[in-house]
Design a protein around this motif. Structure first.
Motif, PDB file in Angstrom:
ATOM      1  N   UNK A  63      28.516  23.998  45.933  1.00 45.57           N
ATOM      2  CA  UNK A  63      27.434  25.184  44.716  1.00 45.57           C
ATOM      3  C   UNK A  63      28.198  26.202  44.179  1.00 45.57           C
ATOM      4  N   UNK A  64      27.382  26.470  43.023  1.00 49.85           N
ATOM      5  CA  UNK A  64      27.667  27.634  42.054  1.00 49.85           C
ATOM      6  C   UNK A  64      28.046  28.912  41.987  1.00 49.85           C
ATOM      7  N   UNK A  65      28.674  30.022  42.752  1.00 50.10           N
ATOM      8  CA  UNK A  65      27.589  31.626  43.651  1.00 50.10           C
ATOM      9  C   UNK A  65      28.305  32.432  42.688  1.00 50.10           C
ATOM     10  N   UNK A  66      26.825  33.032  41.831  1.00 51.18           N
ATOM     11  CA  UNK A  66      27.352  34.366  41.164  1.00 51.18           C
ATOM     12  C   UNK A  66      26.773  34.963  41.762  1.00 51.18           C
ATOM     13  N   UNK A  67      26.826  36.297  41.688  1.00 51.66           N
ATOM     14  CA  UNK A  67      26.398  37.890  42.240  1.00 51.66           C
ATOM     15  C   UNK A  67      27.477  39.440  42.057  1.00 51.66           C
ATOM     16  N   UNK A  68      25.901  40.374  41.328  1.00 51.91           N
ATOM     17  CA  UNK A  68      26.447  41.025  40.682  1.00 51.91           C
ATOM     18  C   UNK A  68      26.755  42.580  42.177  1.00 51.91           C
ATOM     19  N   UNK A  69      27.795  42.792  41.708  1.00 54.39           N
ATOM     20  CA  UNK A  69      28.685  43.929  42.836  1.00 54.39           C
ATOM     21  C   UNK A  69      29.139  44.486  42.637  1.00 54.39           C
ATOM     22  N   UNK A  70      28.925  46.254  43.436  1.00 51.53           N
ATOM     23  CA  UNK A  70      28.929  46.835  43.045  1.00 51.53           C
ATOM     24  C   UNK A  70      30.453  47.528  44.518  1.00 51.53           C
ATOM     25  N   UNK A  71      31.224  46.843  45.232  1.00 51.11           N
ATOM     26  CA  UNK A  71      31.531  47.004  45.959  1.00 51.11           C
ATOM     27  C   UNK A  71      32.936  46.584  45.466  1.00 51.11           C
ATOM     28  N   UNK A  72      33.696  47.061  45.178  1.00 51.38           N
ATOM     29  CA  UNK A  72      34.560  46.615  44.667  1.00 51.38           C
ATOM     30  C   UNK A  72      35.662  46.119  44.808  1.00 51.38           C
ATOM     31  N   UNK A  73      35.966  46.536  47.069  1.00 52.33           N
ATOM     32  CA  UNK A  73      37.180  46.821  47.424  1.00 52.33           C
ATOM     33  C   UNK A  73      36.727  44.862  48.139  1.00 52.33           C
ATOM     34  N   UNK A  74      35.542  45.141  48.380  1.00 50.19           N
ATOM     35  CA  UNK A  74      34.871  43.771  49.077  1.00 50.19           C
ATOM     36  C   UNK A  74      35.053  42.725  47.893  1.00 50.19           C
ATOM     37  N   UNK A  75      34.780  43.073  47.273  1.00 50.37           N
ATOM     38  CA  UNK A  75      35.270  42.299  45.627  1.00 50.37           C
ATOM     39  C   UNK A  75      36.571  41.211  45.366  1.00 50.37           C
ATOM     40  N   UNK A  76      37.853  42.155  45.710  1.00 50.46           N
ATOM     41  CA  UNK A  76      38.845  41.870  45.828  1.00 50.46           C
ATOM     42  C   UNK A  76      39.156  41.402  46.985  1.00 50.46           C
TER      43      UNK A  76
ATOM     44  N   UNK B 125      36.720  39.211  49.294  1.00 53.32           N
ATOM     45  CA  UNK B 125      36.428  38.049  49.375  1.00 53.32           C
ATOM     46  C   UNK B 125      36.037  36.688  48.577  1.00 53.32           C
ATOM     47  N   UNK B 126      36.065  37.683  46.990  1.00 49.32           N
ATOM     48  CA  UNK B 126      35.713  37.043  45.769  1.00 49.32           C
ATOM     49  C   UNK B 126      36.286  35.902  44.815  1.00 49.32           C
ATOM     50  N   UNK B 127      36.907  35.021  44.651  1.00 46.11           N
ATOM     51  CA  UNK B 127      38.286  34.616  44.007  1.00 46.11           C
ATOM     52  C   UNK B 127      38.255  35.041  42.765  1.00 46.11           C
ATOM     53  N   UNK B 128      36.940  35.649  41.926  1.00 47.39           N
ATOM     54  CA  UNK B 128      36.653  35.032  40.654  1.00 47.39           C
ATOM     55  C   UNK B 128      36.228  36.512  40.388  1.00 47.39           C
ATOM     56  N   UNK B 129      36.000  37.069  39.246  1.00 45.37           N
ATOM     57  CA  UNK B 129      35.321  37.918  38.704  1.00 45.37           C
ATOM     58  C   UNK B 129      34.987  38.426  37.572  1.00 45.37           C
ATOM     59  N   UNK B 130      34.347  38.507  36.723  1.00 44.27           N
ATOM     60  CA  UNK B 130      33.597  38.815  35.391  1.00 44.27           C
ATOM     61  C   UNK B 130      33.259  40.550  35.249  1.00 44.27           C
ATOM     62  N   UNK B 131      34.018  41.156  34.836  1.00 47.10           N
ATOM     63  CA  UNK B 131      33.909  42.524  34.753  1.00 47.10           C
ATOM     64  C   UNK B 131      33.546  42.961  32.882  1.00 47.10           C
ATOM     65  N   UNK B 132      31.806  43.199  32.773  1.00 42.31           N
ATOM     66  CA  UNK B 132      31.796  43.711  31.916  1.00 42.31           C
ATOM     67  C   UNK B 132      31.365  45.338  31.720  1.00 42.31           C
ATOM     68  N   UNK B 133      31.440  45.412  30.513  1.00 43.52           N
ATOM     69  CA  UNK B 133      30.860  47.050  30.219  1.00 43.52           C
ATOM     70  C   UNK B 133      29.544  46.747  28.568  1.00 43.52           C
ATOM     71  N   UNK B 134      29.141  46.238  29.001  1.00 47.52           N
ATOM     72  CA  UNK B 134      28.449  45.771  27.592  1.00 47.52           C
ATOM     73  C   UNK B 134      28.233  44.473  26.841  1.00 47.52           C
ATOM     74  N   UNK B 135      29.528  44.361  27.123  1.00 44.56           N
ATOM     75  CA  UNK B 135      30.147  43.354  26.192  1.00 44.56           C
ATOM     76  C   UNK B 135      31.607  43.179  27.668  1.00 44.56           C
ATOM     77  N   UNK B 136      32.555  42.042  26.944  1.00 46.35           N
ATOM     78  CA  UNK B 136      33.268  41.555  28.352  1.00 46.35           C
ATOM     79  C   UNK B 136      34.580  41.947  28.849  1.00 46.35           C
TER      80      UNK B 136
END
Length: 238
Positions: A179-192, A194-205
């Motif tokens: 499956x493809x899993x996309x999650x909005x996340x705030x815990x950046x340590x958890x992202x680092x 657990x998540x292989x990939x990240x997309x960082x945006x600030x209204x733009x990429x």
């Protein structure tokens, strides 16, 4: 699985996300991150197929089998329904909104609840659940949707470390199932961690790629600066 082509999403003529181009490959486990107000929830809602006030450019999602886990604040827990009935909503695509749940369906609900650590909770009303238990129930409902694309908006907000660890293991299992899993996340340590990939945006990429590289101090500082500059511009123009 998902492709953005100069995508702009706006409310009241103010872009929440603008000029976003890129792709999310099938089978990815990717975190959508950024400062508060960066447009993360708007973007994931658009991917889920919800209408946005104004949309320009292209957004292509190559599946109709989409599972959605909203923020807890969007759930009316005072609604008179028990856990079994709520989780069974995940089977609507198979049995219809007014179809009988049946023995097989009840067994599937029970299995899903056991998988998220809530065996025997089926008869409890939603109003009786703690925040962590409610989040597990939302995961159980998502499991039953049997989706190719799983979209989650802040799936670990207001839950304890144990619940986070156990539910994170489910995300990893879903990815292992293809499956493809996309999650909005705030815990950046958890992202680092657990998540292989990240997309960082600030209204733009700002950046997309391996999570540890995307979440560098330089990229995070740039995201804060871009968002602050855009907010100041809007304030001056008002």
């Amino acid at each position: 699985m998902i492709a953005f082509d100069d995508l702009t999403l706006a409310y009241d003529r103010e872009p929440a996300v603008h000029h976003l181009t890129g792709r999310i490959d099938r089978g990815s486990l990717i975190a959508l991150v950024g400062p508060n107000g960066a447009g993360k929830t708007t973007l994931i809602r658009a991917i889920a197929g919800e209408p946005i006030a104004s949309a320009e450019g292209g957004l292509r999602v190559d599946t109709r089998r989409i599972g959605w886990l909203p923020q807890q604040a969007e759930i009316d827990r005072a609604f008179p329904i028990d856990v079994t009935g709520f989780v069974a909503m995940g089977l609507w695509a198979k049995i219809g909104a007014f179809g009988a749940l049946g023995r097989k369906g009840r067994a599937q609900v029970a299995e899903a609840l056991a998988a998220v650590g809530l065996p025997g909770f089926g008869a409890r009303p939603l109003s009786a659940l703690s925040g962590g238990q409610m989040q597990r129930v939302l995961f159980a409902r998502l499991m039953l949707q049997d989706a190719e694309l799983c979209l989650l908006d802040e799936p670990f907000a207001a839950v304890d470390a144990r619940t986070t660890e156990e539910l994170t293991a489910l995300l990893l299992r879903w990815q292992a199932e293809g499956r493809t899993v996309v999650a909005v996340m705030h815990d950046l340590d958890l992202v680092r961690r657990t998540f292989p990939e990240a997309l960082l945006i600030a209204r733009e990429k700002i950046a997309q790629g391996p999570a540890r590289e995307v979440l560098s101090e330089a990229n995070l500082a740039r995201a804060r600066l871009v968002l602050a500059s855009d907010t100041a511009r809007r304030r001056d123009a008002a």
